[in-house]
Enzyme design. Structure first.
Site, short mmCIF file in Angstrom:
data_model
loop_
_atom_site.label_atom_id
_atom_site.label_comp_id
_atom_site.label_asym_id
_atom_site.label_seq_id
_atom_site.Cartn_x
_atom_site.Cartn_y
_atom_site.Cartn_z
N SER A 139 -52.86 128.53 83.90
CA SER A 139 -54.10 128.94 84.56
C SER A 139 -53.78 129.68 85.86
CB SER A 139 -54.89 127.66 84.85
OG SER A 139 -55.92 127.90 85.75
N GLU A 166 -58.85 126.34 79.43
CA GLU A 166 -59.34 126.19 78.06
C GLU A 166 -58.45 125.25 77.23
OE1 GLU A 166 -62.18 126.83 77.28
OE2 GLU A 166 -62.89 128.66 78.26
N HIS A 179 -61.25 138.17 75.78
CA HIS A 179 -62.60 138.53 76.24
C HIS A 179 -62.94 139.92 75.71
CE1 HIS A 179 -62.02 135.49 79.78
NE2 HIS A 179 -62.36 134.89 78.65
N SER A 186 -53.88 126.28 81.09
CA SER A 186 -55.16 127.00 81.01
C SER A 186 -56.35 126.06 81.08
CB SER A 186 -55.19 127.76 79.69
OG SER A 186 -56.51 128.15 79.39
N GLY A 212 -58.34 135.01 79.50
CA GLY A 212 -57.73 134.75 78.20
C GLY A 212 -56.62 133.71 78.23
ZN LIG Z 1 -62.50 132.83 78.32
#
Ligand SMILES: [Zn+2]
Length: 203
Positions: free
Chosen positions: A48, A79, A100, A77, A31
């Site tokens: 991260s 993402e 998640h 992260s 996440g």
């Molecule tokens: Zn993810």
């Protein structure tokens, strides 16, 4: 000098991740969450590779809208491309949270849509799409989500999780929590029998 807004957003992001972890909506390393810093054309994002249940405000990384690190010792992260793609193409969105959520993601794996089992589901989640799988951290995932989240509060990522947006990280977090609550209701009801929905004429 760090602005008061930045200080409180760093604290809010840390708090969001702690809540997500405590509620089982992410595992220790899963996440991420971010918040836009509008005056700076920058965003704050979770790091991260760090345990997410116990982050400190100084662990949060400041990035520009292309994901380049502006401040912070940790890596942002993976993402990051997802968060910055959402901000670049949706100026009204100021916070992004990605979880998640096991029940929401699990229902999507089985092809089950969110149905109007309660008021939140009927009003807030009447149109939550399940987006097809893209590699986590990829530019393609970012583009797909940025395009589909425009007039919505949340989208579900097939084989992956949930992305919610809002005016603040806490608002996006609340959407993730409500969505998971609704998913658990649908899961429990469908285990025992037919799922009773709110009648269409009452929505
Ligand atoms: Zn993810």
């Amino acid at each position: 000098m760090v602005s008061d807004i930045e200080i409180s957003l760093r604290e809010e992001l840390v708090r969001c991740m702690r809540i997500l972890h405590n509620k089982g909506l992410i595992s220790g390393l899963g996440g991420n969450a971010s918040a836009r810093l509008p005056r700076e054309k920058a965003a704050l994002i979770t790091p991260s590779g760090r345990f997410k249940g116990d982050l400190a405000p100084e662990d949060i990384v400041k990035i520009d809208m292309d994901g380049r690190v502006l401040e912070g010792c940790l890596r942002p992260s993976i993402e990051g491309p997802l968060h910055t793609a959402i901000y670049r193409s949706n100026p009204h969105i100021n916070a992004v949270v990605h979880s998640h959520s096991p029940f929401t993601t699990g229902l999507a794996l089985a092809g089950r849509k969110i149905e109007p089992v309660n008021y939140e589901a009927a009003v807030l989640f009447k149109d939550v799409p399940i987006l097809e799988f893209r590699r986590p951290g990829s530019k393609e995932l970012g583009e797909l989500v940025a395009e589909n989240i425009r007039n919505r509060r949340a989208v579900i990522l097939q084989n992956h999780g949930v992305v919610a947006v809002g005016a603040t990280p806490l608002e996006a977090l609340c959407t993730i929590e409500s969505l998971e609550e609704v998913s658990i209701m649908i899961f429990v009801a469908s285990h025992f029998g037919e799922v009773k929905l709110i009648p269409k004429d009452l929505i």
